[in-house]
Write a protein that holds these residues in place. Structure first.
Motif, PDB file in Angstrom:
ATOM      1  N   PHE A  48      -5.056   3.840   1.315  1.00  0.00           N
ATOM      2  CA  PHE A  48      -6.261   3.117   2.124  1.00  0.00           C
ATOM      3  C   PHE A  48      -6.497   1.604   1.596  1.00  0.00           C
ATOM      4  N   ARG A  57      -7.618   0.069  -1.160  1.00  0.00           N
ATOM      5  CA  ARG A  57      -9.008  -0.050  -1.766  1.00  0.00           C
ATOM      6  C   ARG A  57      -8.629  -0.475  -3.201  1.00  0.00           C
ATOM      7  N   GLN A  60       1.067  -1.234  -0.105  1.00  0.00           N
ATOM      8  CA  GLN A  60      -0.073  -0.145   0.051  1.00  0.00           C
ATOM      9  C   GLN A  60       0.980   1.410  -0.027  1.00  0.00           C
TER      10      GLN A  60
END
Length: 188
Positions: free
Chosen positions: A21, A23, A14
């Protein structure tokens, strides 16, 4: 098998990819990326209607090698607009369940074993019992002499796996036979 590196942990991916976040693709494993949906491999798509209740939600049935592989809501349906309830979403299991009965089974009174019947024999047995119950339970007039023309010897409890048309025909059949106890599982 390649050795696992802590740099492959989702948190590090990430940060490294800018997906702070979590996602996006940073949280997908290699196994998840390699998966393909069953709907992509289907040979054809057939439009259908959910069999469970009287709403009539549209379904897309995905078929591969003449076997149902997935059922989803039909976004072109003006009734459901692509949405299905939990029962409608489980329609595929109704078709492909290995425990689904595909033969007519009959257990005679006081018997301990089931026997398989052919369709004609089973229909004749049902028709004979229907007519006998109607005849034995028929009420032509009440105690005050009013005309009834009904039977309490037969009743109907429709199933929620029948569609509107089938339930309509069952209602008409039982009403014409004089039954007054007619109900449907979907309403109970």
């Amino acid at each position: 098998m390649a050795r696992f590196s802590p740099l492959q942990w989702p948190v590090f991916r990430q940060v490294r990819t800018g997906d702070v976040f979590g996602r996006g693709p940073a949280v997908q494993s290699a196994h998840t990326k390699a998966l393909t949906p069953r709907t992509v491999t289907a040979d054809r798509v057939v439009q259908s209607v959910c069999p469970f209740c009287a709403v009539g939600c549209g379904q897309k049935v995905y078929v591969k090698d003449e076997r149902v592989v997935q059922i989803e809501g039909d976004p072109d349906s003006p009734i459901s607009r692509g949405r299905l309830c939990p029962k409608g979403s489980s329609s595929e299991q109704l078709v492909n369940n290995p425990l689904r009965q595909t033969k007519i089974r009959y257990r005679a009174p006081y018997a301990t074993d089931w026997q398989d019947l052919d369709l004609h024999t089973a229909v004749d047995m049902i028709a004979d019992r229907f007519i006998e119950a109607r005849r034995n339970g028929w009420q032509d007039h009440d105690a005050d002499g009013r005309q009834l023309r009904r039977t309490l010897g037969i009743a109907s409890l429709g199933g929620a796996t029948l569609d509107n048309e089938e339930n309509y025909l069952i209602k008409k059949l039982f009403t014409a036979a004089g039954a007054i106890q007619i109900e449907n599982q979907a309403r109970i």
